[in-house]
Write an enzyme that holds these catalytic residues in place. Structure first.
Site: not given
Ligand code: LLP
Length: 431
Positions: A334, A361-362
């Site tokens: 991201y 390796c990237e």
């Molecule tokens: N509830 C649901 C249904 C979700 O899909 C998510 C996050 C959360 C709660 C928690 O959201 P938060 O408070 O952490 O923003 N891998 C990505 C983030 C993906 C979030 C997916 N869903 C990153 O590294 O930014």
């Protein structure tokens, strides 16, 4: 400093939760994830108290374990009575192993298998957040076979674009998650669910996205959800008892990022909700929030040891570290910003601009581009701040690199909460 748990000691070393990070790197090895347990407890309690105060009695946050998930963390969350959001059987198995009472768990996912649903029901998961008509059919049948009557919420897409990165934007009508209010599918599914004998519909869920700084999108989501609730009350005589507004509140990763008060944000959402409940003549439901990132991000830090420092005259400088996209894939995925500090010389002003890369390796295996650092030499400890969320939980064994250890800092002590993976661990399942 970016967060209050970060400092500099008399040796000029960076400290985290009061501990010398250079000493921790020596003691436990690198790459190393650090977790400030008091930081997590304080933030969780802040959310719990703000939800109860501003969203109504019985309202509470459910910590989203996809941000950071390991057994010892769930022990802490059980101790303070937190609810949790789990998105796979692996997550609720981990919580159960920690002795967590799964009646306080919400089970999510856009494609839960029959086995997932059976496991959730047999292990006593408190709420299933159903994502589709197919899932409701399957759950009703499985619940009947197991002679259970699960409490469920239906996940809705409220049609809100919170202007965050497209991969973490989840509340729009064309999303892979949930059923849309706008198309009429949500209403049809509520009607169908109310006819099911083996399911108890409690209310609705939405999650609009992640890393959202403003409160307006949350107020808009609350408006869409409560308007839908009023509509179902009128048309189907069903008044929801529970509304889950999801997670998504942002975290500052850079000094220049806006600071955020979760209490103030929840208070502002509470004001919108109060007005809506009155306008729509609704009884106050219980509200849930699902913060992941904002509970754990600034309670995490990653330490690396610097290896090669390469200056390409007239082009750029590279600093290579002993981890990379395997322990933090977020820049590769991201282009996420991070604050990096040469922890061995944290008391000197940065004098060197470099791209910090990992050992995979990237070429895309970068932690960050063009950061200002005190010029590091081989052996220095490099710290990446605010890595508590979506780092450990998104780590991999790419290039057969072993996963780092995770060390918890708590009341002046440190202990290994997740052991460093060994080569034997990594090959244990290979036949
Ligand atoms: N509830 C649901 C249904 C979700 O899909 C998510 C996050 C959360 C709660 C928690 O959201 P938060 O408070 O952490 O923003 N891998 C990505 C983030 C993906 C979030 C997916 N869903 C990153 O590294 O930014």
């Amino acid at each position: 400093m970016l967060a209050k748990n970060i400092g500099i000691n008399e040796k000029g070393h960076l400290t985290f939760a009061g501990a010398d990070t250079v000493d921790l790197a020596k003691e436990y090895g690198t790459p190393l994830y650090l977790v400030d347990k008091n930081g997590i407890i304080d933030r969780a309690r802040e959310y719990m108290s703000a939800a109860e105060t501003y969203l109504g009695a019985g309202s509470h946050p459910c910590y989203a374990g996809k941000a950071l998930c390991y057994t010892d963390l769930y022990r802490t969350l059980e101790d303070i009575g937190m609810w949790i959001d789990v998105v796979s059987p692996g997550e609720f198995y981990t919580a159960k192993k920690a002795g967590f009472d799964l009646s306080r768990a919400m089970f999510h996912g856009n494609n839960k298998t029959d086995d997932d649903l059976k496991m959730a029901l047999s292990m006593g998961v408190g709420r299933i957040v159903c994502d589709s008509a197919d899932e409701i059919e399957a759950l009703d049948q499985i619940a009947g076979e197991l002679e259970k009557k699960p409490k469920i919420l239906i996940r809705l897409t409220p049609g809100i674009d919170p202007h965050t990165h497209k991969s973490i934007n989840t509340g729009t009508v064309d999303s892979k998650f949930g059923v849309a209010i706008e198309t009429g599918d949500a209403k049809k599914l509520v009607a169908k669910t109310l006819e099911k004998k083996n399911i108890e519909l409690m209310g609705y869920h939405c999650h609009i996205g992640s890393q959202i700084f403003e409160c307006e999108p949350f107020c808009e989501a609350a408006e869409k959800m409560l308007t839908f609730m009023a509509d179902m009350k009128k048309k189907l005589e069903f008044e929801a008892k529970e509304i889950n507004l999801g997670g998504g509140m942002a975290v500052p990763y850079l000094e220049s990022d806006k600071k955020i008060s979760y209490t103030e944000n929840i208070k502002a959402v509470g004001v919108c909700i109060d007005a809506l409940l009155e306008k729509l003549s609704l009884n106050r439901p219980v509200f849930y929030l699902e913060p992941g990132r904002s509970i754990v991000a600034d309670s995490g830090m990653t330490l690396y040891t610097v290896g090669t420092v390469k200056c390409i005259e007239g082009y750029k400088n590279y600093v290579s570290v002993d981890g990379g996209m395997t322990d933090n894939p977020r820049f590769a995925l991201y282009q996420s910003p991070y604050t990096l500090i040469n922890a061995s010389h944290a008391d000197i002003a940065p004098d060197f601009t470099a791209t910090v890369g990992g050992r995979c390796c990237e070429s895309g295996d970068l932690i960050q581009e063009n950061v200002n650092l005190v010029r590091p030499v081989r052996g220095d400890t490099l710290a990446v701040l605010t890595t508590g969320a979506y780092n450990f939980s998104m780590s991999s064994n790419y290039n057969r690199l072993t996963r780092p250890a995770l060390v918890t800092l708590f009341n002046g002590e440190s202990y290994v909460a997740v052991k460093r993976q060994t080569f034997e661990d990594m090959t244990a399942l290979d036949i």
